[in-house]
Design an enzyme around this catalytic site. Structure first.
Site, PDB file in Angstrom:
ATOM      1  N   MET A  32       0.840  -1.201   0.000  1.00 44.82           N
ATOM      2  CA  MET A  32       0.000   0.000   0.000  1.00 44.82           C
ATOM      3  C   MET A  32       0.879   1.256   0.000  1.00 44.82           C
ATOM      4  O   MET A  32       0.416   2.346   0.349  1.00 44.82           O
ATOM      5  CB  MET A  32      -0.933  -0.014   1.222  1.00 44.82           C
ATOM      6  N   GLY A  33       2.148   1.102  -0.396  1.00 45.05           N
ATOM      7  CA  GLY A  33       3.022   2.277  -0.508  1.00 45.05           C
ATOM      8  C   GLY A  33       3.525   2.765   0.837  1.00 45.05           C
ATOM      9  O   GLY A  33       3.464   2.035   1.826  1.00 45.05           O
ATOM     10  N   ALA A  34       4.012   4.038   0.855  1.00 47.20           N
ATOM     11  CA  ALA A  34       4.742   4.567   2.020  1.00 47.20           C
ATOM     12  C   ALA A  34       5.806   3.541   2.387  1.00 47.20           C
ATOM     13  O   ALA A  34       5.871   3.037   3.512  1.00 47.20           O
ATOM     14  CB  ALA A  34       3.813   4.870   3.197  1.00 47.20           C
ATOM     15  N   GLY A  38      11.115  -2.819   5.223  1.00 50.36           N
ATOM     16  CA  GLY A  38      10.354  -4.082   5.241  1.00 50.36           C
ATOM     17  C   GLY A  38       9.867  -4.424   3.844  1.00 50.36           C
ATOM     18  O   GLY A  38      10.062  -5.540   3.335  1.00 50.36           O
ATOM     19  N   HIS A  39       9.249  -3.434   3.172  1.00 49.97           N
ATOM     20  CA  HIS A  39       8.787  -3.649   1.794  1.00 49.97           C
ATOM     21  C   HIS A  39       9.980  -3.958   0.881  1.00 49.97           C
ATOM     22  O   HIS A  39       9.905  -4.826   0.015  1.00 49.97           O
ATOM     23  CB  HIS A  39       8.111  -2.384   1.251  1.00 49.97           C
ATOM     24  N   GLY A 149       4.794 -10.432   3.928  1.00 49.98           N
ATOM     25  CA  GLY A 149       5.592 -10.358   5.157  1.00 49.98           C
ATOM     26  C   GLY A 149       4.937 -11.064   6.330  1.00 49.98           C
ATOM     27  O   GLY A 149       3.714 -11.023   6.482  1.00 49.98           O
ATOM     28  N   LYS A 151       5.128 -10.028   9.194  1.00 46.67           N
ATOM     29  CA  LYS A 151       4.619  -8.961  10.065  1.00 46.67           C
ATOM     30  C   LYS A 151       3.095  -9.054  10.134  1.00 46.67           C
ATOM     31  O   LYS A 151       2.490  -8.831  11.168  1.00 46.67           O
ATOM     32  CB  LYS A 151       5.081  -7.620   9.494  1.00 46.67           C
ATOM     33  N   GLN A 155      -2.669 -12.350   7.865  1.00 47.39           N
ATOM     34  CA  GLN A 155      -2.929 -12.062   6.454  1.00 47.39           C
ATOM     35  C   GLN A 155      -2.274 -13.121   5.552  1.00 47.39           C
ATOM     36  O   GLN A 155      -2.866 -13.570   4.566  1.00 47.39           O
ATOM     37  CB  GLN A 155      -2.389 -10.672   6.117  1.00 47.39           C
ATOM     38  N   ARG A 189       2.585   2.863   9.067  1.00 48.91           N
ATOM     39  CA  ARG A 189       1.899   3.661  10.092  1.00 48.91           C
ATOM     40  C   ARG A 189       2.880   4.235  11.122  1.00 48.91           C
ATOM     41  O   ARG A 189       2.505   5.162  11.850  1.00 48.91           O
ATOM     42  CB  ARG A 189       0.826   2.827  10.801  1.00 48.91           C
TER      43      ARG A 189
END
Ligand code: AMP
Length: 282
Positions: A32-34, A38-39, A149, A151, A155, A189
């Site tokens: 989801m960007g930002a 990690g990404h 991930g 994390k 999910q 976040r």
């Protein structure tokens, strides 16, 4: 190869339908960007296992149960593209809402018990929205491999169940949690936290690490109580849940079971920001 940016479903299909790519392994990293490290670690793992790496950036409205969370979700496409420039990425897919959902997506998925606990119980509709967007992204990009991930451990299990349910051949690759120096699990976040709040947030992982050390001296219920009371001592932190569950099916465990992989799962509110983390006990 240079990185290209595509926004339309027809353009990414046009790109992937090129006969030169027929036998290439397509790897997809949905985000989801930002973007943060990690990404980027998912992108690196994808690059090491795939011929064509696609990263999608799409803030999926359907998975937000709280409208304020959607409104405040950090977005910075220019910075994201800057971070991706030095990575082995072939396509950045940045669709609009109407590209992903040309009609309202009314599909309802049923994931049995794994969607009824923890994040599923505290964020009604969240995993249905996740299943909607991921199934659309899979339909559009037809990945051989897709990278997620740990994390977001719950999910990950939902996505594995989704792939099974839809009969897809996409292989789901689970990637380790990347943390800040102070232990805080990286998250988009986190950008919403002040410097002081980040300090307090680091207690979440510190307490999980300590819980792992204390595991052999405590029962499951003692350890659960300890983690919750330890974190709630901090006036800025408010534990929403801490659960110890079987990593295969997320059923909460009551006694340590050495033959099972057990994990601790936590959600904590820090002001308006809600953070999740988890730890593998065995
Ligand atoms: P998001 O943009 O938050 O939807 O995350 C996109 C993907 O990156 C998901 O598969 C997440 O589980 C993964 N991810 C987010 N944060 C981390 C992290 N700290 N370590 C590893 N993977 C992560």
């Amino acid at each position: 190869m240079t990185m290209i940016i595509l926004e339309k479903v027809r353009d990414i299909r046009g790109y992937l339908d090129n006969s030169a790519f027929k036998d290439k392994l397509i790897g997809l990293v949905p985000t989801m960007g930002a973007l943060h490290e990690g990404h980027l670690s998912l992108v690196d793992i994808a690059a090491s296992q795939s011929d064509i790496v696609i990263i999608s950036i799409f803030v999926n409205p359907n998975q937000f149960n709280d409208p304020n969370d959607l409104k405040n979700y950090p977005r910075d496409i220019q910075k994201d593209l800057e971070l991706l420039k030095n990575k082995k990425v072939d396509v950045v897919f940045i669709p609009t809402v109407s590209e992903i959902y040309p009609q309202t997506d009314t599909r309802v998925f049923d994931f049995d018990e794994i969607e009824r606990v923890m994040e599923g119980a505290h964020r009604p509709g969240h995993f249905n929205g996740v299943a909607q967007v991921v199934s659309r992204l899979f339909e559009i990009t037809t990945p051989d491999l897709a990278f997620f991930g740990q994390k977001d451990y719950q999910q990950l299990l939902i996505i594995k169940a989704l792939v099974k349910k839809l009969g897809l051949s996409t292989k789901i690759i689970s990637c380790p949690i990347v943390r800040e120096k102070n232990g805080l699990a990286m998250s988009s976040r986190n950008q919403l936290l002040s410097e002081k709040e980040r300090d307090h947030a680091s207690k979440i992982s510190a307490t999980l690490f300590k819980a792992k050390e204390l595991k052999n001296k405590n029962s499951v219920s003692e350890l659960k109580k300890w983690v919750i009371s330890e974190l709630n001592k901090d006036p800025l932190l408010n534990v929403e849940y801490f659960e110890i569950a079987d990593g295969e099916n997320l059923v909460p465990i009551e006694n340590w079971e050495p033959e099972k992989t057990s994990l601790g799962f936590i959600a904590v509110k820090l002001g308006k920001v809600r953070l999740i983390d988890n730890i593998i006990f065995d």
